[in-house]
Design an enzyme around this catalytic site. Structure first.
Site, PDB file in Angstrom:
ATOM      1  N   ASN A   1       0.840  -1.201   0.000  1.00  0.00           N
ATOM      2  CA  ASN A   1       0.000   0.000   0.000  1.00  0.00           C
ATOM      3  C   ASN A   1       0.872   1.247   0.000  1.00  0.00           C
ATOM      4  OD1 ASN A   1       0.545   0.815   2.857  1.00  0.00           O
ATOM      5  ND2 ASN A   1      -0.394  -1.182   3.246  1.00  0.00           N
TER       6      ASN A   1
ATOM      7  N   LYS B   1       7.835 -18.005  -9.946  1.00  0.00           N
ATOM      8  CA  LYS B   1       7.185 -16.902 -10.662  1.00  0.00           C
ATOM      9  C   LYS B   1       6.028 -17.428 -11.528  1.00  0.00           C
ATOM     10  CE  LYS B   1       8.090 -13.177 -13.861  1.00  0.00           C
ATOM     11  NZ  LYS B   1       8.907 -12.725 -14.980  1.00  0.00           N
TER      12      LYS B   1
ATOM     13  N   PHE C   1      -3.492   3.670  15.255  1.00  0.00           N
ATOM     14  CA  PHE C   1      -3.677   4.691  14.234  1.00  0.00           C
ATOM     15  C   PHE C   1      -4.856   4.254  13.371  1.00  0.00           C
ATOM     16  CE2 PHE C   1      -0.543   8.144  13.537  1.00  0.00           C
ATOM     17  CZ  PHE C   1       0.123   8.021  14.735  1.00  0.00           C
TER      18      PHE C   1
HETATM   19  N1  CTP Z   1      -3.597  -2.904  12.495  1.00  0.00           N
HETATM   20  C1  CTP Z   1      -2.869  -3.990  12.943  1.00  0.00           C
HETATM   21  N2  CTP Z   1      -2.988  -5.191  12.306  1.00  0.00           N
HETATM   22  C2  CTP Z   1      -3.821  -5.338  11.260  1.00  0.00           C
HETATM   23  C3  CTP Z   1      -4.562  -4.229  10.794  1.00  0.00           C
HETATM   24  C4  CTP Z   1      -4.422  -3.017  11.436  1.00  0.00           C
HETATM   25  O1  CTP Z   1      -2.098  -3.864  13.895  1.00  0.00           O
HETATM   26  N3  CTP Z   1      -3.910  -6.517  10.665  1.00  0.00           N
HETATM   27  C5  CTP Z   1      -3.460  -1.628  13.228  1.00  0.00           C
HETATM   28  C6  CTP Z   1      -2.796  -0.505  12.473  1.00  0.00           C
HETATM   29  O2  CTP Z   1      -1.398  -0.489  12.673  1.00  0.00           O
HETATM   30  C7  CTP Z   1      -3.463   0.711  13.097  1.00  0.00           C
HETATM   31  C8  CTP Z   1      -4.869   0.217  13.428  1.00  0.00           C
HETATM   32  O3  CTP Z   1      -4.758  -1.204  13.513  1.00  0.00           O
HETATM   33  O4  CTP Z   1      -2.880   1.071  14.317  1.00  0.00           O
HETATM   34  C9  CTP Z   1      -5.947   0.573  12.452  1.00  0.00           C
HETATM   35  O5  CTP Z   1      -5.575   0.220  11.141  1.00  0.00           O
HETATM   36  P1  CTP Z   1      -6.539   0.524   9.914  1.00  0.00           P
HETATM   37  O6  CTP Z   1      -5.928  -0.033   8.666  1.00  0.00           O
HETATM   38  O7  CTP Z   1      -6.944   1.955   9.923  1.00  0.00           O
HETATM   39  O8  CTP Z   1      -7.836  -0.265  10.322  1.00  0.00           O
HETATM   40  P2  CTP Z   1      -8.294  -1.732  10.096  1.00  0.00           P
HETATM   41  O9  CTP Z   1      -8.227  -2.465  11.389  1.00  0.00           O
HETATM   42  O10 CTP Z   1      -7.584  -2.348   8.947  1.00  0.00           O
HETATM   43  O11 CTP Z   1      -9.845  -1.525   9.769  1.00  0.00           O
HETATM   44  P3  CTP Z   1     -10.539  -1.057   8.376  1.00  0.00           P
HETATM   45  O12 CTP Z   1      -9.795  -1.709   7.270  1.00  0.00           O
HETATM   46  O13 CTP Z   1     -11.938  -1.560   8.531  1.00  0.00           O
HETATM   47  O14 CTP Z   1     -10.503   0.442   8.340  1.00  0.00           O
END
Ligand code: CTP
Length: 406
Positions: free
Chosen positions: A211, A290, A329
């Site tokens: 990402n 691959k 976050f």
């Molecule tokens: N996070 C994590 N492990 C994951 C997904 C997220 O530790 N597998 C943590 C991120 O580092 C961040 C928080 O969770 O501190 C929120 O991440 P975010 O991507 O905003 O949220 P998601 O949990 O993925 O929820 P959504 O995709 O529904 O927004």
């Protein structure tokens, strides 16, 4: 700028590393500092006063008997109003002088005559054997006991051809140390783990899904926490960023690797900050070789499985002891206020920092909203390092409040 208006007395003593002091002086000025250079006679054998005058924009002082200062008291006047004295490079002999309170040239006299509130920092530069010598070690220990901060030294190849500890830190590392010295030590004695950057989920050995996270916010937090006195470990997905000075970094690629690295080291952490943009899914049918495309063939069909939620897993480990204090976050693309509050509750963390991800990824500035049990607070747009320092101070405030309550 990291040192706006700071008055720094930069002392140079005799050593090859004087060539790095020119770069350091330039960097200090660039960060907004007003630099007054003072050199020992030995330093002038390694770099010209003219160079240091040109870079600092002020006449250089060397001689104790130099009558250019009106009252002829350079050893007093040059440190009055100073915010810090930094000796870089600092030779073994000058460390000896500082340890014994010698006053036999302008720079040593000025150090002894500095007002009590003016901190003195030294960046040692010497041969590996000189640094390891029992007398030097005694003198360095004395400096530490006297409240003088030692920046470095670093290890590596030396000008004399030998290898080991004793190299002066690089100018940017000394700058980081100096900037850190001005930050409040609100996390002194705390251990902090931070995740940062994107994760990379393999499709085959040469392809994967990732990402747009650059890692800048997580790296800024690692730096800010270290500046605040914490012992910091950064678990980082793939980024191109340099490791902040003094921070231990563990590199990972996938969400699973990030989870494993975090869980292996979480036990003795006081604070966990999950900044990483962790992939929500991994490819279950990733190919060991691959994937080849065949003319007219069907595109590969990827099968996904949800990744473990690292932040929630860490929060669950602390449910009994209360440690680590967890900060999450949230990167949203819309409805930040509503989604942020819901996400904080779902992840079961006391503090969550929300931002509009697509706008913030890769940028140097950000706008964030803090969500806690009392509601939300907006931190106005600022460089990520400034925000990181504010977030660190908010975490420290909450920890303090918590310890008062328990
Ligand atoms: N996070 C994590 N492990 C994951 C997904 C997220 O530790 N597998 C943590 C991120 O580092 C961040 C928080 O969770 O501190 C929120 O991440 P975010 O991507 O905003 O949220 P998601 O949990 O993925 O929820 P959504 O995709 O529904 O927004």
């Amino acid at each position: 700028m990291d040192l706006p208006g700071k008055k720094i007395v930069l002392g140079l003593t005799g050593g090859v590393a004087c060539y790095k002091a020119a770069e350091l002086c330039r960097a200090l000025v660039k960060q907004g500092a007003e630099v007054q250079v003072v050199m020992t006679e030995a330093a002038t054998h390694f770099i010209g006063a003219v160079t240091m005058q040109a870079l600092s924009g002020h006449p250089v002082h060397i001689d104790q008997w130099d009558a250019r200062i009106a009252n002829n008291m350079a050893h007093i006047d040059l440190t009055r109003g100073a915010d810090a004295i930094l000796i870089a490079p600092c030779s073994a002999d000058f460390i000896r002088k500082l340890a014994h309170g010698a006053c036999d040239d302008l720079l040593s006299t000025l150090c002894v005559a500095r007002p009590r509130g003016v901190p003195l920092h030294v960046a040692p530069a010497m041969n590996v054997e000189m640094w390891d010598n029992a007398a030097t070690r005694r003198n360095v220990a004395q400096l530490r006991a006297d409240g003088i901060r030692i920046f470095g030294p670093g290890a590596g190849a030396q000008a004399c051809g030998e290898v080991g500890l004793g190299r002066m830190l690089e100018p940017d590392e000394i700058l980081d140390e100096l900037v850190a010295s001005f930050q409040a030590k609100v996390l002194a004695g705390r251990r902090v783990m931070i995740t940062a950057g994107p994760t990379f989920e393999a499709i085959d050995p040469v392809r994967g899904i990732t990402n747009l996270s650059s890692g800048k916010m997580g790296y800024a937090l690692a730096r800010a926490a270290r500046e605040a006195g914490a012992d910091v470990v950064l678990v980082s997905g793939p980024t191109t960023l340099p490791t902040p000075h003094g921070v231990r970094r563990i590199d990972v690629q996938s969400a699973q690797q990030m989870h494993d690295a975090v869980m292996a080291g979480i036990e003795d952490q006081h604070i966990f900050i999950g900044v990483a943009a962790v992939a929500d899914w991994r490819v279950v049918n990733a190919s060991a070789q691959k994937v080849k495309k065949e003319a007219g063939g069907a595109p590969p069909q990827l099968v996904f499985e949800q990744n473990i939620d690292i932040l929630a897993a860490v929060a669950a480990t602390g449910s009994v002891s209360g440690w680590p204090y967890c900060v999450g976050f949230a990167a949203e693309s819309e409805n930040l206020i509503e989604y942020g509050a819901v996400k904080r509750a779902r992840k079961n963390v006391p503090l969550l920092v929300g931002n509009i991800g697509p706008q913030a990824f890769g940028q140097d500035e950000n706008t964030v909203i803090l969500f806690d049990e009392d509601g939300h607070t907006v931190l106005p747009t600022a460089p990520k390092l400034v925000l990181a320092r504010q977030i660190v101070s908010e975490i420290a405030k909450r920890l303090e409040r918590r310890s008062l309550l328990t």
